[in-house]
Design an enzyme around this catalytic site. Structure first.
Site, PDB file in Angstrom:
ATOM      1  N   LYS A 134       9.221   5.657   8.562  1.00  0.00           N
ATOM      2  CA  LYS A 134       9.070   4.549   9.510  1.00  0.00           C
ATOM      3  C   LYS A 134      10.399   3.826   9.684  1.00  0.00           C
ATOM      4  CE  LYS A 134       4.140   4.046   8.630  1.00  0.00           C
ATOM      5  NZ  LYS A 134       3.103   3.471   7.777  1.00  0.00           N
ATOM      6  N   GLN A 178       1.706  -1.068   3.761  1.00  0.00           N
ATOM      7  CA  GLN A 178       1.449   0.361   3.582  1.00  0.00           C
ATOM      8  C   GLN A 178       0.190   0.569   2.736  1.00  0.00           C
ATOM      9  OE1 GLN A 178       3.226   2.960   4.988  1.00  0.00           O
ATOM     10  NE2 GLN A 178       1.571   4.220   4.173  1.00  0.00           N
ATOM     11  N   ASP A 201      -0.446  -2.952  13.170  1.00  0.00           N
ATOM     12  CA  ASP A 201      -1.390  -1.892  12.821  1.00  0.00           C
ATOM     13  C   ASP A 201      -2.719  -2.073  13.556  1.00  0.00           C
ATOM     14  OD1 ASP A 201      -0.453   0.158  11.272  1.00  0.00           O
ATOM     15  OD2 ASP A 201      -0.750  -0.872   9.363  1.00  0.00           O
TER      16      ASP A 201
END
Lengths: 374, 374
Positions: A134, A178, A201
């Site tokens: 990422k 994460q 997200d």
């Protein structure tokens, strides 16, 4: 523990669960795949787009997507199927390029550089790899990334404290925690601490609620289902008025994918572990999104001729012929499906590459919204 | 403007829209009902429960529900159909009684009296009637009701100020803003101002999001779809593993009803105005919830023999024989459906009475949660 695999669609294939699968998919479903066919050595040709496609177009682009064959890479497959192959790797690359152009335009006009903060708890190797990927992807498009690494035994309070700091930091436009988190932490408490304006997200219940509601729009759409929709749109698959089946109902893929398809005016059915006749229902669909985490569950007989298939599954199955001892297959039996479907994503090289591309896109969107840049 | 109606299911029936329908249902769908059959003078027998049923049971209770016929009231219908009639009026009465018992128990144990605040803007007669009915229902079960009446030209700020006061008032456990609001107000801004802990209507995106997500539960479930589920449960209709179709996708009925059915492990399809073959899809369903606001849309041919039907529609159709010049019919052609279905709610007397009962139940639940009373 795992038997060796005879073919992609062999019913005796036992998938080994990678952590990604655990993160992506809720408790294992109870589907019983139908008996497998004879192994087929043939695989279809991977067709790729000839030219870059503009960001978020809604027009038919299947012709462009099928205009050229890609060179040898892990996604490349060979031979004689009828389905058009949706090349997620290529589409993701195009999106990353488009995001990069927009970021440069924004920086030139306003001086603002989008920022993405990633919080990693513990030292799981796979999670570290994702975070590194990422970070690299951010750098490539001009997003400044911020990283916090906390030890496995960090407290929930510590994680939430870092989230709160990023919530207040004007140079951070997206915050990502994460997953999976260590067992002693409550995912819900931690994810809910992320400001909904920075929830790139899209996992906050407010975002899911707004996704479900008519006349409302979420601040962010979860990256993987957003990537599925983008692949459909850029492949020219018509959604309005079509029958769609989503297999799997996880919070981060199946459920939001179904809500997105419905927002796009498909007639959506969700097939899950309690569904008694998944094959019959799936066969009615013009569009199938499979996100259940069962290797080769969806057989050729499940598919309506000409249907578009987005395969979210990433299931490792034992493969003595591979240097790693396993290979990745989807939830859809590619060998069979590609002979029946109108379009299909390969695994790997389909939905996988889209998730990070959508994360970059969400981070850019967030910076634009916060700074009112159009 | 409206033609006179020949039968419940005549295709020429033109429904006149009452304000309730506008509040319940989003923009009119574009279904085209199939041609109507010859009018049928026969209607089925309304069967009612012989004895009170306990709160929220999940066991089969169809036998109890069909043990006795009701006396003459607006819901009573006559004659020879096979479907069991789900008597919402009776079930709602039972729930109100159960809520009353629980409120008395809570008051005895803690001294706390649940409180419901209702905010009414403007002087629409129908809204005034609803608010009056809610107030009466509260009084009957021992809920203290608080009412604020604001003029039609009140500002959004004024409404939100009253909501904020009720949010902070410990004697108020539920807040309800009567819809529809005047056109100069933004529904979303106002509904979002209600604390999610007191959102007894369950319309806040967080509540809808939590309803959509696996492993999460909303603080409140919207009253009408909660009433639909309660009718199914109390009628002994099995949901787990069954096919369900929800017709209509409004934020306050169709969408949450579909999410509830999915949480109960049905395989759910949502049929809406863009669905090309609603009849074919609906015919696959073991459970149908019709919430689309089109009089007699669902014909006998749409129904799988033995299916359970919950009809949320309340559509006035012209009826010269009625003293009021109209009568109320559902979204389902009752005459035809009751000959095919296994169970069906009448209109009126089905879902209608359940909404207020569920509001009382939500207010009680809220007071229990806030005061940690079990």
């Amino acid at each position: 523990m795992a038997s060796s695999i005879l073919s992609d669609c062999s019913s005796c294939a036992t998938s080994r669960l990678l952590p990604l699968r655990r993160a992506l998919h809720p408790p294992p479903p109870r589907f019983r795949p139908s008996p497998g066919p004879a192994p087929s050595p043939r695989r279809p040709l991977l067709l790729a787009a000839a030219a870059p496609l503009p960001l978020l177009p809604r027009a038919r682009r299947m012709a462009a997507l099928s205009a050229a064959a890609s060179s040898a890479d892990p996604a490349t497959v060979l031979a004689d199927a009828s389905a058009k192959i949706i090349d997620g790797k290529l589409v993701a690359k195009q999106i990353r390029e488009e995001v990069g152009v927009e970021i440069a335009r924004m920086k030139d006009a306003t001086g603002v550089v989008p920022g993405l903060a990633v919080i990693l708890v513990g030292s799981r190797k796979v999670s570290q790899t994702y975070v590194r990927n990422k970070k690299k992807a951010c750098e490539a498009v001009g997003i400044k990334s911020y990283e916090v690494n906390l030890p496995e035994d960090a407290s929930e309070y510590e994680v939430i404290k870092h989230i709160a700091t990023f919530n207040d930091d004007p140079s951070v436009h997206g915050i990502l925690v994460q997953l999976p988190l260590p067992r002693h932490m409550n995912d819900e408490n931690i994810l809910n601490a992320v400001s909904i304006e920075k929830d790139v997200d899209g996992f906050h219940p407010v975002n899911i609620g707004r996704l479900a509601m008519q006349g409302r729009d979420p601040f962010f759409v979860p990256c993987t289902p957003k990537g599925c929709m983008e692949l459909l749109h850029r492949s020219g698959v018509e959604i309005n008025g079509k029958r769609a089946v989503v297999i799997g109902r996880s919070n981060i893929v199946g459920t939001p994918a179904a809500l997105l398809l419905q927002k796009a005016n498909a007639t959506v059915s969700i097939v899950h572990s309690k569904t008694k006749n998944p094959e019959e229902i799936t066969r009615q669909a013009d569009i199938i999104i499979a996100a259940v985490g069962v290797a080769n569950l969806v057989r050729g007989s499940w598919i309506k001729p000409g249907a578009a298939i987005i395969d979210v599954g990433i299931n490792p199955v034992d493969d003595p012929a591979s240097p790693r001892g396993y290979r990745l297959v989807g939830d859809v039996c590619f060998d069979e499906a590609s002979k029946v479907a109108g379009a299909i994503t390969p695994v790997p090289g389909g939905v996988g590459p889209m998730t990070i591309a959508m994360l970059l896109s969400n981070t850019l969107d967030s910076a634009k919204r916060i700074h009112k840049f159009k």
